[in-house]
Design a protein around this motif. Structure first.
Motif, mmCIF file in Angstrom:
data_model
loop_
_atom_site.group_PDB
_atom_site.id
_atom_site.type_symbol
_atom_site.label_atom_id
_atom_site.label_comp_id
_atom_site.label_asym_id
_atom_site.label_seq_id
_atom_site.Cartn_x
_atom_site.Cartn_y
_atom_site.Cartn_z
ATOM 1 N N SER A 188 0.832 -1.204 0.000
ATOM 2 C CA SER A 188 0.000 0.000 0.000
ATOM 3 C C SER A 188 0.866 1.253 0.000
ATOM 4 O O SER A 188 0.428 2.309 -0.441
ATOM 5 C CB SER A 188 -0.989 0.003 1.162
ATOM 6 O OG SER A 188 -0.473 -0.613 2.299
ATOM 7 N N GLY A 189 2.103 1.129 0.481
ATOM 8 C CA GLY A 189 3.002 2.280 0.476
ATOM 9 C C GLY A 189 3.905 2.314 -0.745
ATOM 10 O O GLY A 189 4.069 3.350 -1.377
ATOM 11 N N ALA A 190 4.474 1.168 -1.076
ATOM 12 C CA ALA A 190 5.422 1.120 -2.191
ATOM 13 C C ALA A 190 5.279 -0.158 -2.994
ATOM 14 O O ALA A 190 4.875 -1.195 -2.467
ATOM 15 C CB ALA A 190 6.852 1.232 -1.652
ATOM 16 N N LYS A 195 7.940 11.763 11.838
ATOM 17 C CA LYS A 195 8.027 10.342 12.224
ATOM 18 C C LYS A 195 9.478 9.868 12.206
ATOM 19 O O LYS A 195 9.939 9.232 13.149
ATOM 20 C CB LYS A 195 7.172 9.496 11.278
ATOM 21 C CG LYS A 195 7.241 7.994 11.604
ATOM 22 C CD LYS A 195 6.241 7.202 10.805
ATOM 23 C CE LYS A 195 6.725 6.945 9.391
ATOM 24 N NZ LYS A 195 5.775 6.072 8.657
ATOM 25 N N GLU A 233 5.833 12.648 7.696
ATOM 26 C CA GLU A 233 6.868 11.628 7.499
ATOM 27 C C GLU A 233 8.176 12.100 8.148
ATOM 28 O O GLU A 233 8.884 11.324 8.789
ATOM 29 C CB GLU A 233 7.059 11.366 6.001
ATOM 30 C CG GLU A 233 8.044 10.250 5.652
ATOM 31 C CD GLU A 233 7.494 8.830 5.859
ATOM 32 O OE1 GLU A 233 6.299 8.657 6.158
ATOM 33 O OE2 GLU A 233 8.294 7.884 5.743
HETATM 34 N N1 LIG Z 1 13.858 4.625 8.108
HETATM 35 C C1 LIG Z 1 12.561 4.529 8.409
HETATM 36 N N2 LIG Z 1 12.127 4.838 9.655
HETATM 37 C C2 LIG Z 1 10.824 4.739 9.966
HETATM 38 N N3 LIG Z 1 9.875 4.356 9.117
HETATM 39 C C3 LIG Z 1 10.246 4.046 7.871
HETATM 40 C C4 LIG Z 1 11.599 4.114 7.450
HETATM 41 N N4 LIG Z 1 11.661 3.750 6.147
HETATM 42 C C5 LIG Z 1 10.411 3.468 5.778
HETATM 43 N N5 LIG Z 1 9.556 3.656 6.801
HETATM 44 C C6 LIG Z 1 8.100 3.490 6.795
HETATM 45 O O1 LIG Z 1 7.776 2.233 6.309
HETATM 46 C C7 LIG Z 1 6.526 2.270 5.618
HETATM 47 C C8 LIG Z 1 6.690 1.569 4.277
HETATM 48 O O2 LIG Z 1 7.026 0.244 4.503
HETATM 49 P P1 LIG Z 1 6.843 -0.849 3.374
HETATM 50 O O3 LIG Z 1 7.512 -0.406 2.132
HETATM 51 O O4 LIG Z 1 7.236 -2.147 3.969
HETATM 52 O O5 LIG Z 1 5.236 -0.778 3.190
HETATM 53 P P2 LIG Z 1 4.322 -1.475 2.103
HETATM 54 O O6 LIG Z 1 4.841 -2.830 1.821
HETATM 55 O O7 LIG Z 1 4.149 -0.575 0.965
HETATM 56 O O8 LIG Z 1 2.929 -1.558 2.886
HETATM 57 P P3 LIG Z 1 1.983 -2.816 3.196
HETATM 58 O O9 LIG Z 1 2.858 -4.005 3.313
HETATM 59 O O10 LIG Z 1 1.309 -2.456 4.474
HETATM 60 O O11 LIG Z 1 1.004 -2.871 2.079
HETATM 61 C C9 LIG Z 1 6.185 3.742 5.441
HETATM 62 O O12 LIG Z 1 5.103 4.071 6.323
HETATM 63 C C10 LIG Z 1 7.458 4.460 5.836
HETATM 64 O O13 LIG Z 1 7.177 5.682 6.489
#
Ligand SMILES: Nc1ncnc2c1ncn2[C@@H]1O[C@H](COP(=O)(O)OP(=O)(O)OP(=O)(O)O)[C@@H](O)[C@H]1O
Ligand SMILES: [Mg+2]
Length: 367
Positions: A30-32, A225, A222
């Motif tokens: 959902s994020g990437a 965070k 972001e």
């Molecule tokens: N260095 C970091 N510190 C804190 N949070 C981070 C860091 N790098 C990435 N994130 C967080 O991790 C999240 C993205 O993670 P990821 O790419 O695993 O998600 P996704 O696979 O797209 O989502 P999902 O699996 O829920 O569908 C984002 O919310 C981002 O803000």
């Protein structure tokens, strides 16, 4: 006949090898969205975002380009995240987004993929799975196989397929937290909650608007965070960051200072829920499996694993050793890629467990 039975019973090693030699691995989160190709490795790692022209409905930009516009959209342009909490919220845009990323992955090299191995969220419904398959079809991938994302994360984090002892892997994504306990190359138990690291951003945005009267965008959230928030109590509660936005009362641009001490309880709200999902799942294990986990601890994957203090917090809460996988955001694609690096692994994953591999000719099969 479905792929499962064909593979398990009749497929020769040669045809299996052929099946996997031109495959790509896709983790559409959902994020990437991350795409891995044998050889070059990760060829796509872009936000799962699409920019749309409100009037024509046309897709103007996808991925990083769409993110550039996020929060600063021109009139008549809307940036949307077609996947919400790991599920397909907007079928049409998901299709266009995947087609775009696959085209991008192909343009980088000479390979031509006829097959893809795609990770799926364990709570995925029949309708959502159909939508993903349709999206893959639209992206002109000949055959799509689906594998449980928890299992992929485990292999990608270094769990051996033939390991008979159980391992626990917690993937903290943007919109989901997936707790999977695997052993002997199969899922023993898993649970998913629709909460993830992006919920920390939302909590921060809401807090700042409601308590400080400033409307801030995703980028600012972001930044707060990553630079100020933490899962464990910060050493320096007074450390502060200046953040800009729009004053909700006057409507004019404004700025405020936020301290680590103010942001900490805001993030805690989400962090506690994530820890609860982990504890609940571990409490459901059989004594034997629980014993293995007690000895081995937990492996963290996903971007949420990188959140300051997350591993330590989960360790404190569960009283287990918590270790973060190398490049935790790529654990799932690495796990998927391992399947096509070695046809034997693929065959065994197919055999060992019902849910991991599905394909489009096998739609009646349900997780
Ligand atoms: N260095 C970091 N510190 C804190 N949070 C981070 C860091 N790098 C990435 N994130 C967080 O991790 C999240 C993205 O993670 P990821 O790419 O695993 O998600 P996704 O696979 O797209 O989502 P999902 O699996 O829920 O569908 C984002 O919310 C981002 O803000
Ligand atoms: Mg993910």
């Amino acid at each position: 006949m479905g792929f499962m039975s064909k593979t398990a019973a009749f497929m020769s090693m040669a045809s299996l090898r052929n099946l996997v030699s031109d495959s790509i691995a896709i983790d559409m989160g959902s994020g990437a969205t991350i795409i891995y190709v044998r050889g070059p490795g990760v060829v796509v790692d872009e936000p799962s975002l699409v920019a749309i022209n409100d009037i024509s409905g046309e897709v103007i930009a996808v991925g990083s380009e769409a993110r550039q516009m996020y929060g600063r959209e021109a009139r008549d342009i809307t940036v949307v995240a077609p996947l919400l909490n790991g599920v397909v919220a907007d079928f049409e845009r998901t299709r266009e987004m995947l087609a775009h990323f696959v085209r991008e992955a192909r343009s980088g090299g000479s390979f031509f993929s006829r097959r893809a191995l795609m990770s799926v969220y364990p709570g995925v419904t029949h309708v959502e799975r159909r939508a993903l398959l349709t999206a893959a079809e639209h992206a002109r991938i000949g055959r799509v196989m689906m594998m449980d994302e928890g299992l992929a994360a485990a292999f990608g984090a270094g769990v051996k397929l033939d390991d008979t002892y159980a391992s626990a892997v917690v993937d903290i994504g943007s919109g989901t937290t997936n707790v999977a306990v695997v052993g002997a190359g199969a899922i023993i138990h898993s649970r998913s909650e629709r909460i993830g690291s992006a919920d920390i951003n939302t909590a921060i945005i809401n807090h700042v608007r409601r308590h400080r009267g400033l409307a801030i965008g995703q980028r600012s959230a972001e930044r707060l965070k990553l630079e100020l928030a933490s899962a464990t109590l910060p050493d320096d509660l007074a450390r502060e960051i200046t953040i800009r936005g729009r004053d909700v009362v006057t409507g004019s641009p404004g700025a405020i200072n936020l301290t680590a001490g103010e942001i900490y309880p805001v993030a805690q709200y989400v962090v506690i829920k994530i820890a609860e999902a982990v504890s609940t799942t571990l409490a459901e294990l059989s004594p034997e499996v629980a014993g293995d986990i007690y000895e081995r601890g937990i492996i963290l994957t996903g971007g949420g694993a990188l959140f300051n203090g997350m591993a330590q917090y989960l360790g404190d809460q569960t009283k287990l050793a918590v270790q973060t996988a190398e490049e935790p955001r790529y654990a799932i694609v690495r796990g998927l890629a391992l399947m096509f690096d070695d046809p034997l692994l693929l065959r065994r994953a197919v055999r060992s467990e019902a849910p991991p591999l599905l394909d489009q000719q096998n739609e009646a099969y349900s997780l």
